[in-house]
Enzyme design. Structure first.
Site, mmCIF file in Angstrom:
data_model
loop_
_atom_site.group_PDB
_atom_site.id
_atom_site.type_symbol
_atom_site.label_atom_id
_atom_site.label_comp_id
_atom_site.label_asym_id
_atom_site.label_seq_id
_atom_site.Cartn_x
_atom_site.Cartn_y
_atom_site.Cartn_z
ATOM 1 N N SER A 1 35.889 34.796 44.913
ATOM 2 C CA SER A 1 34.900 35.853 45.126
ATOM 3 C C SER A 1 33.737 35.283 45.914
ATOM 4 O O SER A 1 33.472 34.077 45.857
ATOM 5 C CB SER A 1 34.374 36.369 43.781
ATOM 6 O OG SER A 1 33.242 37.192 43.976
ATOM 7 N N TYR B 1 30.172 34.608 35.654
ATOM 8 C CA TYR B 1 31.172 35.095 36.618
ATOM 9 C C TYR B 1 31.123 34.230 37.876
ATOM 10 O O TYR B 1 32.162 33.782 38.357
ATOM 11 C CB TYR B 1 30.944 36.577 36.955
ATOM 12 C CG TYR B 1 31.985 37.105 37.928
ATOM 13 C CD1 TYR B 1 33.325 37.197 37.551
ATOM 14 C CD2 TYR B 1 31.638 37.479 39.227
ATOM 15 C CE1 TYR B 1 34.290 37.649 38.457
ATOM 16 C CE2 TYR B 1 32.591 37.932 40.129
ATOM 17 C CZ TYR B 1 33.917 38.014 39.739
ATOM 18 O OH TYR B 1 34.867 38.452 40.626
HETATM 19 P P1 NDP Z 1 40.785 45.431 38.729
HETATM 20 O O1 NDP Z 1 40.024 45.531 37.449
HETATM 21 O O2 NDP Z 1 41.108 46.663 39.454
HETATM 22 O O3 NDP Z 1 42.130 44.599 38.497
HETATM 23 C C1 NDP Z 1 42.169 43.469 37.699
HETATM 24 C C2 NDP Z 1 43.603 43.129 37.379
HETATM 25 O O4 NDP Z 1 43.621 41.913 36.606
HETATM 26 C C3 NDP Z 1 44.288 44.201 36.552
HETATM 27 O O5 NDP Z 1 45.594 44.388 37.036
HETATM 28 C C4 NDP Z 1 44.318 43.617 35.148
HETATM 29 O O6 NDP Z 1 45.500 44.039 34.481
HETATM 30 C C5 NDP Z 1 44.405 42.114 35.436
HETATM 31 N N1 NDP Z 1 43.889 41.332 34.324
HETATM 32 C C6 NDP Z 1 42.607 41.254 33.897
HETATM 33 N N2 NDP Z 1 42.542 40.464 32.816
HETATM 34 C C7 NDP Z 1 43.813 40.037 32.556
HETATM 35 C C8 NDP Z 1 44.385 39.212 31.563
HETATM 36 N N3 NDP Z 1 43.658 38.645 30.604
HETATM 37 N N4 NDP Z 1 45.719 38.991 31.591
HETATM 38 C C9 NDP Z 1 46.464 39.566 32.557
HETATM 39 N N5 NDP Z 1 45.993 40.351 33.525
HETATM 40 C C10 NDP Z 1 44.667 40.588 33.517
HETATM 41 O O7 NDP Z 1 39.891 44.459 39.644
HETATM 42 P P2 NDP Z 1 40.124 43.848 41.109
HETATM 43 O O8 NDP Z 1 41.403 44.278 41.674
HETATM 44 O O9 NDP Z 1 38.903 44.112 41.858
HETATM 45 O O10 NDP Z 1 40.147 42.308 40.747
HETATM 46 C C11 NDP Z 1 41.188 41.432 41.114
HETATM 47 C C12 NDP Z 1 40.596 40.060 41.351
HETATM 48 O O11 NDP Z 1 39.696 40.104 42.443
HETATM 49 C C13 NDP Z 1 39.798 39.499 40.174
HETATM 50 O O12 NDP Z 1 40.081 38.116 40.058
HETATM 51 C C14 NDP Z 1 38.350 39.720 40.595
HETATM 52 O O13 NDP Z 1 37.478 38.798 39.988
HETATM 53 C C15 NDP Z 1 38.466 39.493 42.088
HETATM 54 N N6 NDP Z 1 37.408 40.082 42.903
HETATM 55 C C16 NDP Z 1 37.077 41.406 42.839
HETATM 56 C C17 NDP Z 1 36.084 41.921 43.658
HETATM 57 C C18 NDP Z 1 35.648 43.334 43.588
HETATM 58 O O14 NDP Z 1 34.500 43.638 43.976
HETATM 59 N N7 NDP Z 1 36.489 44.268 43.142
HETATM 60 C C19 NDP Z 1 35.427 41.077 44.646
HETATM 61 C C20 NDP Z 1 35.816 39.700 44.611
HETATM 62 C C21 NDP Z 1 36.791 39.243 43.800
HETATM 63 P P3 NDP Z 1 45.569 44.502 32.963
HETATM 64 O O15 NDP Z 1 44.246 45.112 32.600
HETATM 65 O O16 NDP Z 1 46.710 45.477 32.937
HETATM 66 O O17 NDP Z 1 45.877 43.263 32.212
HETATM 67 C C1 8X3 Z 2 33.135 40.652 42.806
HETATM 68 C C2 8X3 Z 2 32.063 40.784 43.837
HETATM 69 O O1 8X3 Z 2 29.555 40.596 44.229
HETATM 70 O O2 8X3 Z 2 30.287 41.780 42.227
HETATM 71 O O3 8X3 Z 2 33.623 39.364 42.728
HETATM 72 O O4 8X3 Z 2 30.444 39.405 42.352
HETATM 73 S S1 8X3 Z 2 30.520 40.618 43.103
#
Ligand code: NDP
Ligand code: 8X3
Length: 252
Positions: free
Chosen positions: A140, A153
């Site tokens: 991120s 985070y």
């Molecule tokens: P979502 O919440 O839409 O998706 C997160 C996914 O991770 C879900 O499929 C969830 O599945 C899975 N997950 C979470 N915790 C667990 C766990 N303990 N075990 C297994 N699966 C898990 O968020 P994003 O798609 O945005 O996030 C995906 C990645 O991208 C993350 O690592 C996030 O930190 C990163 N990210 C996101 C950003 C944003 O602004 N959206 C920006 C930068 C990075 P389920 O709940 O079914 O287990």
């Molecule tokens: C998710 C983006 O800016 O909320 O990783 O940390 S931010």
């Protein structure tokens, strides 16, 4: 023979869009997540739209035993994983260091760092044995720059950044590529999870600008994976055009 991709956290957001992108390109997909029904929906959709084979693995990445059991019991024809996408992750809360919940912090460490560690340690032997593979870690912008109330985070994503760099060095003799993608704000379920179901707060995160969409990151992950064997994108920081860094946005 179709290639194989394993995507953690494929029930929503980036993971789901990444699964769609790879399935459309005829990859067989191993999709994982905790929500069994959502995983089944994704599997049915991918199978019907693209006719590829889909294997669903329901486990919590925080559960070391469950992760290793799931990977070690993969059917033989699924073991030749070409691409591992460590995507499962979350933020919980946006409180100051002094006010933040220790439970939230532990869940973020257990998911974003230890979960990635377990899945990678389980999958890497399958790649080193074949002397090929590609690991794509979702970091991120929060791991690149500190922001107010980002505390744990930011720290977990800084760990993903550094782990990606060190994995790349150690896995070099096995021709395994390691790419870290560091997105900025993207409109997925991320903010609903971060703000624990508070839809208003989640919505405010994206007020006045167009954030990244999950499909944007899916396209980039796919691009990275399709480069020739001698080319590796080591890392990318990707934001929407309205975001200059972790804290500066152009909002109207
Ligand atoms: P979502 O919440 O839409 O998706 C997160 C996914 O991770 C879900 O499929 C969830 O599945 C899975 N997950 C979470 N915790 C667990 C766990 N303990 N075990 C297994 N699966 C898990 O968020 P994003 O798609 O945005 O996030 C995906 C990645 O991208 C993350 O690592 C996030 O930190 C990163 N990210 C996101 C950003 C944003 O602004 N959206 C920006 C930068 C990075 P389920 O709940 O079914 O287990
Ligand atoms: C998710 C983006 O800016 O909320 O990783 O940390 S931010």
């Amino acid at each position: 023979m179709n290639k194989i991709v394993l995507i953690t956290g494929a029930t929503s957001g980036f993971g789901k869009a990444i699964a769609q992108k790879f399935a459309a390109a005829h990859y067989n997909c191993i999709i994982t997540g905790r929500r069994k029904e959502k995983l089944l929906e994704v599997a049915n959709e991918l199978n019907q739209r693209f006719g590829v084979a889909i294997l669903q693995l329901v486990f919590d990445v925080q559960d070391k035993k469950a992760v290793f059991e799931a990977i070690e019991s993969l059917p033989e024809e699924w073991k030749a994983i070409d691409v591992l996408i460590n995507n499962a992750g979350l933020a919980l809360g946006r409180d100051s260091f002094q006010d933040a919940s220790l439970d939230d912090w532990e869940t973020m460490i257990d998911t974003n760092v230890k979960g990635l560690m377990y899945v990678s340690k389980a999958v890497v032997p399958l790649m080193t044995a074949r002397k090929q593979g590609h690991i794509i870690n979702l970091g991120s912008i929060a791991g690149k720059e500190a922001y107010k109330n980002g505390n744990m985070y930011c720290a977990t994503k800084a760990a993903v950044d550094m782990l990606s760099k060190t994995m790349r060095i150690d896995l070099l003799p096995f021709h395994i590529k390691v790419t870290a993608i560091h997105p900025g704000a993207a409109d997925t379920e991320f903010s609903m999870v971060r703000f624990k179901g508070d839809a208003e707060k989640a919505k405010q995160t994206y007020n006045g600008y167009t954030p990244l969409h999950a499909e944007d990151i899916a396209g980039i992950a796919f691009y990275c994976s399709e480069l020739p064997p001698h080319v590796c994108i080591n890392e990318l920081v990707v934001t929407c055009t309205a975001q200059a860094n972790a804290t500066v946005f152009y909002q109207v």
